[in-house]
Scaffold this motif. Sequence first.
Motif, PDB file in Angstrom:
ATOM      1  N   GLY A 188     -33.665 -26.849 -23.031  1.00 29.73           N
ATOM      2  CA  GLY A 188     -33.196 -25.474 -23.188  1.00 29.73           C
ATOM      3  C   GLY A 188     -31.685 -25.409 -23.285  1.00 29.73           C
ATOM      4  N   LEU A 189     -31.037 -25.154 -22.156  1.00 26.62           N
ATOM      5  CA  LEU A 189     -29.573 -25.046 -22.103  1.00 26.62           C
ATOM      6  C   LEU A 189     -29.049 -23.950 -23.032  1.00 26.62           C
ATOM      7  CD1 LEU A 189     -28.669 -28.842 -21.878  1.00 26.62           C
ATOM      8  CD2 LEU A 189     -28.437 -27.119 -20.091  1.00 26.62           C
ATOM      9  N   ASP A 190     -29.613 -22.771 -22.882  1.00 23.88           N
ATOM     10  CA  ASP A 190     -29.175 -21.591 -23.621  1.00 23.88           C
ATOM     11  C   ASP A 190     -28.025 -20.933 -22.860  1.00 23.88           C
ATOM     12  OD1 ASP A 190     -28.881 -18.990 -24.678  1.00 23.88           O
ATOM     13  OD2 ASP A 190     -30.999 -18.901 -25.222  1.00 23.88           O
ATOM     14  N   PRO A 191     -26.909 -20.603 -23.540  1.00 23.46           N
ATOM     15  CA  PRO A 191     -25.799 -19.942 -22.847  1.00 23.46           C
ATOM     16  C   PRO A 191     -26.216 -18.679 -22.095  1.00 23.46           C
ATOM     17  CG  PRO A 191     -25.100 -20.673 -25.016  1.00 23.46           C
ATOM     18  CD  PRO A 191     -26.587 -20.914 -24.944  1.00 23.46           C
ATOM     19  N   ASN A 192     -27.262 -17.994 -22.570  1.00 21.26           N
ATOM     20  CA  ASN A 192     -27.716 -16.786 -21.887  1.00 21.26           C
ATOM     21  C   ASN A 192     -28.231 -17.072 -20.482  1.00 21.26           C
ATOM     22  OD1 ASN A 192     -27.176 -14.962 -23.986  1.00 21.26           O
ATOM     23  ND2 ASN A 192     -29.081 -15.488 -25.025  1.00 21.26           N
ATOM     24  N   GLN A 193     -28.627 -18.321 -20.223  1.00 23.01           N
ATOM     25  CA  GLN A 193     -29.099 -18.676 -18.892  1.00 23.01           C
ATOM     26  C   GLN A 193     -27.960 -18.654 -17.872  1.00 23.01           C
ATOM     27  OE1 GLN A 193     -30.675 -22.436 -20.227  1.00 23.01           O
ATOM     28  NE2 GLN A 193     -32.793 -21.776 -19.911  1.00 23.01           N
ATOM     29  N   TRP A 194     -26.720 -18.634 -18.371  1.00 24.22           N
ATOM     30  CA  TRP A 194     -25.556 -18.637 -17.486  1.00 24.22           C
ATOM     31  C   TRP A 194     -24.965 -17.243 -17.321  1.00 24.22           C
ATOM     32  CZ3 TRP A 194     -24.362 -23.229 -15.115  1.00 24.22           C
ATOM     33  CH2 TRP A 194     -25.042 -24.347 -15.609  1.00 24.22           C
ATOM     34  N   ARG A 195     -25.690 -16.240 -17.789  1.00 29.23           N
ATOM     35  CA  ARG A 195     -25.165 -14.877 -17.751  1.00 29.23           C
ATOM     36  C   ARG A 195     -24.894 -14.404 -16.321  1.00 29.23           C
ATOM     37  NH1 ARG A 195     -21.666 -11.438 -19.292  1.00 29.23           N
ATOM     38  NH2 ARG A 195     -22.337  -9.276 -19.348  1.00 29.23           N
ATOM     39  N   VAL A 196     -25.706 -14.862 -15.369  1.00 33.59           N
ATOM     40  CA  VAL A 196     -25.497 -14.458 -13.977  1.00 33.59           C
ATOM     41  C   VAL A 196     -24.126 -14.928 -13.486  1.00 33.59           C
ATOM     42  CG1 VAL A 196     -26.663 -16.540 -13.097  1.00 33.59           C
ATOM     43  CG2 VAL A 196     -26.450 -14.528 -11.635  1.00 33.59           C
ATOM     44  N   PHE A 197     -23.695 -16.102 -13.942  1.00 33.52           N
ATOM     45  CA  PHE A 197     -22.377 -16.617 -13.563  1.00 33.52           C
ATOM     46  C   PHE A 197     -21.285 -15.874 -14.322  1.00 33.52           C
ATOM     47  CE2 PHE A 197     -18.936 -19.817 -14.168  1.00 33.52           C
ATOM     48  CZ  PHE A 197     -18.550 -19.921 -12.838  1.00 33.52           C
ATOM     49  N   ASP A 198     -21.512 -15.656 -15.602  1.00 32.01           N
ATOM     50  CA  ASP A 198     -20.567 -14.950 -16.457  1.00 32.01           C
ATOM     51  C   ASP A 198     -20.292 -13.546 -15.909  1.00 32.01           C
ATOM     52  OD1 ASP A 198     -18.944 -14.499 -18.656  1.00 32.01           O
ATOM     53  OD2 ASP A 198     -20.588 -13.905 -19.954  1.00 32.01           O
ATOM     54  N   GLU A 204      -9.882  -6.665 -22.049  1.00 28.67           N
ATOM     55  CA  GLU A 204     -11.222  -6.884 -22.580  1.00 28.67           C
ATOM     56  C   GLU A 204     -11.261  -8.114 -23.483  1.00 28.67           C
ATOM     57  OE1 GLU A 204     -12.929  -3.637 -24.924  1.00 28.67           O
ATOM     58  OE2 GLU A 204     -14.586  -3.624 -23.475  1.00 28.67           O
ATOM     59  N   GLN A 205     -10.222  -8.287 -24.292  1.00 24.62           N
ATOM     60  CA  GLN A 205     -10.157  -9.426 -25.201  1.00 24.62           C
ATOM     61  C   GLN A 205     -10.027 -10.732 -24.430  1.00 24.62           C
ATOM     62  OE1 GLN A 205     -10.720  -9.758 -28.355  1.00 24.62           O
ATOM     63  NE2 GLN A 205     -10.160 -11.927 -28.455  1.00 24.62           N
ATOM     64  N   TRP A 206      -9.128 -10.741 -23.426  1.00 23.12           N
ATOM     65  CA  TRP A 206      -8.972 -11.970 -22.637  1.00 23.12           C
ATOM     66  C   TRP A 206     -10.282 -12.341 -21.947  1.00 23.12           C
ATOM     67  CZ3 TRP A 206      -9.855 -13.483 -17.676  1.00 23.12           C
ATOM     68  CH2 TRP A 206      -9.422 -14.787 -17.352  1.00 23.12           C
ATOM     69  N   LEU A 207     -10.897 -11.344 -21.328  1.00 26.56           N
ATOM     70  CA  LEU A 207     -12.124 -11.593 -20.579  1.00 26.56           C
ATOM     71  C   LEU A 207     -13.225 -12.120 -21.488  1.00 26.56           C
ATOM     72  CD1 LEU A 207     -13.364 -11.407 -17.781  1.00 26.56           C
ATOM     73  CD2 LEU A 207     -14.005  -9.041 -18.282  1.00 26.56           C
ATOM     74  N   LYS A 208     -13.374 -11.531 -22.648  1.00 26.79           N
ATOM     75  CA  LYS A 208     -14.409 -11.957 -23.590  1.00 26.79           C
ATOM     76  C   LYS A 208     -14.170 -13.384 -24.054  1.00 26.79           C
ATOM     77  CE  LYS A 208     -16.423 -10.792 -28.101  1.00 26.79           C
ATOM     78  NZ  LYS A 208     -16.371  -9.836 -29.255  1.00 26.79           N
ATOM     79  N   GLN A 209     -12.930 -13.687 -24.426  1.00 23.26           N
ATOM     80  CA  GLN A 209     -12.608 -15.014 -24.950  1.00 23.26           C
ATOM     81  C   GLN A 209     -12.712 -16.085 -23.860  1.00 23.26           C
ATOM     82  OE1 GLN A 209      -8.928 -15.235 -27.113  1.00 23.26           O
ATOM     83  NE2 GLN A 209      -8.854 -17.467 -27.098  1.00 23.26           N
ATOM     84  N   TYR A 210     -12.154 -15.798 -22.699  1.00 21.33           N
ATOM     85  CA  TYR A 210     -12.145 -16.813 -21.643  1.00 21.33           C
ATOM     86  C   TYR A 210     -13.558 -17.087 -21.129  1.00 21.33           C
ATOM     87  CZ  TYR A 210     -10.999 -19.520 -17.533  1.00 21.33           C
ATOM     88  OH  TYR A 210     -10.936 -20.532 -16.608  1.00 21.33           O
ATOM     89  N   SER A 211     -14.315 -16.030 -20.847  1.00 22.11           N
ATOM     90  CA  SER A 211     -15.646 -16.232 -20.273  1.00 22.11           C
ATOM     91  C   SER A 211     -16.581 -16.927 -21.252  1.00 22.11           C
ATOM     92  CB  SER A 211     -16.246 -14.897 -19.809  1.00 22.11           C
ATOM     93  OG  SER A 211     -16.384 -13.994 -20.895  1.00 22.11           O
ATOM     94  N   SER A 212     -16.469 -16.598 -22.548  1.00 28.01           N
ATOM     95  CA  SER A 212     -17.334 -17.249 -23.528  1.00 28.01           C
ATOM     96  C   SER A 212     -16.974 -18.728 -23.661  1.00 28.01           C
ATOM     97  CB  SER A 212     -17.238 -16.552 -24.881  1.00 28.01           C
ATOM     98  OG  SER A 212     -15.936 -16.641 -25.424  1.00 28.01           O
ATOM     99  N   THR A 213     -15.667 -19.035 -23.622  1.00 32.87           N
ATOM    100  CA  THR A 213     -15.228 -20.429 -23.687  1.00 32.87           C
ATOM    101  C   THR A 213     -15.678 -21.189 -22.442  1.00 32.87           C
ATOM    102  OG1 THR A 213     -13.300 -19.857 -25.025  1.00 32.87           O
ATOM    103  CG2 THR A 213     -13.231 -21.955 -23.848  1.00 32.87           C
ATOM    104  N   MET A 214     -15.561 -20.553 -21.302  1.00 29.53           N
ATOM    105  CA  MET A 214     -15.964 -21.171 -20.038  1.00 29.53           C
ATOM    106  C   MET A 214     -17.445 -21.546 -20.056  1.00 29.53           C
ATOM    107  SD  MET A 214     -15.820 -19.430 -16.228  1.00 29.53           S
ATOM    108  CE  MET A 214     -16.800 -18.025 -16.803  1.00 29.53           C
ATOM    109  N   VAL A 215     -18.288 -20.615 -20.474  1.00 31.29           N
ATOM    110  CA  VAL A 215     -19.726 -20.880 -20.515  1.00 31.29           C
ATOM    111  C   VAL A 215     -20.047 -21.938 -21.563  1.00 31.29           C
ATOM    112  CG1 VAL A 215     -21.981 -19.882 -21.081  1.00 31.29           C
ATOM    113  CG2 VAL A 215     -20.392 -18.635 -19.593  1.00 31.29           C
ATOM    114  N   ARG A 216     -19.403 -21.848 -22.738  1.00 29.20           N
ATOM    115  CA  ARG A 216     -19.666 -22.832 -23.788  1.00 29.20           C
ATOM    116  C   ARG A 216     -19.321 -24.237 -23.314  1.00 29.20           C
ATOM    117  NH1 ARG A 216     -16.151 -21.414 -27.280  1.00 29.20           N
ATOM    118  NH2 ARG A 216     -14.733 -23.161 -27.019  1.00 29.20           N
TER     119      ARG A 216
END
Length: 335
Positions: free
Chosen positions: A54-64, A105-117
């Motif tokens: 699996g390893l779907d990024p959506n599985q990490w949404r609780v952390f995000d 909003e832009q920083w949060l979106k970019q950083y959190s998506s990079t972190m999870v990826r």
Amino acid sequence: MAANNFEQLINSWEPRLRAAFIDAVYNVRNAAQVDQIARMLDRGDVDGALRAVGLDPNQWRVFDKTFEAAYEAGGTATANSLPVMHDADGFRVRFQFSVRNPAAEQWLKQYSSTMVREIVDDQRNMAREFLREGMERGINPRTTALDLVGRVNKTTGKREGGVIGLTQTQEQWVRNYMDELDNDPAASLSRALRDKRFDRAVMKAANGGEPLSADLKAKMLSAYKNRALKLRADTIARSETITALHQAQSDALDQAIQSGDLKADAITMTWRSAHDDKVREAHQGLDGQSVKRGGVFQSMLGPIRFPGDPSATAANRIGCRCWLEPSVDFLSGIK
């Protein structure tokens, strides 16, 4: 914001991020298709087995989501620490932090998506190598699958003792520990993550007594993996809590400046360390140093804007427990 209040904020959010990371790991483990992983390995299809993990990024949404909440809490706390002011007509004005501010909003979106990826990519690389090696060593495919995602604990209903959630380096620690238990039990006693409750049995085996049984080694290995996961969660929680709160602190001050509530040259940022023997030497040297808002601290490990600064080197930010204390001279510029 008073230093002790920022410490309290760190101490409040760090365990939440730790728990959220572990929850995300269990999301991945519990969603893994063990039978399908085993079938793919039996066919020699490592990529197919990885798909079944699996390893779907959506599985990490609780952390995000928890990271986002920590960021907002840091901005709100910073705003609340600023004194109430009055406008020209005498109306009371209190600055409020907006997580929907475009820059925030832009920083949060970019950083959190990079972190999870990055977390997911690391897990994929680790899992692929683990599956490949298990197949090449001729280990039973189902055993490899269960060693990867863990076995269900009948009490908790969760898969425990797997390596999903560990870094590639930590997974190698597990392999080394397993090899020591099989071939050199005495060497395993130097492992910091070992469960010391088993030390007596290990020493007995090392001294030529009763060898470690397969069942006992399995329990020891499972405990080691669980402790490695906790270490991974502790490291991520500490680093990302510091980053979220300090970035929010910085962004909140920027918003206050942009709104006209504060003047940038009236703000001074002072570095505060945790004042113990765990503080890295580079940050011991920064303790008590101050810079004007927008300035950069110069450490032995390079420039850093604030503890946990994403733009700083890993050696300068990972595991940092320092914080910044802002002070505002509201009489600045008045003659």
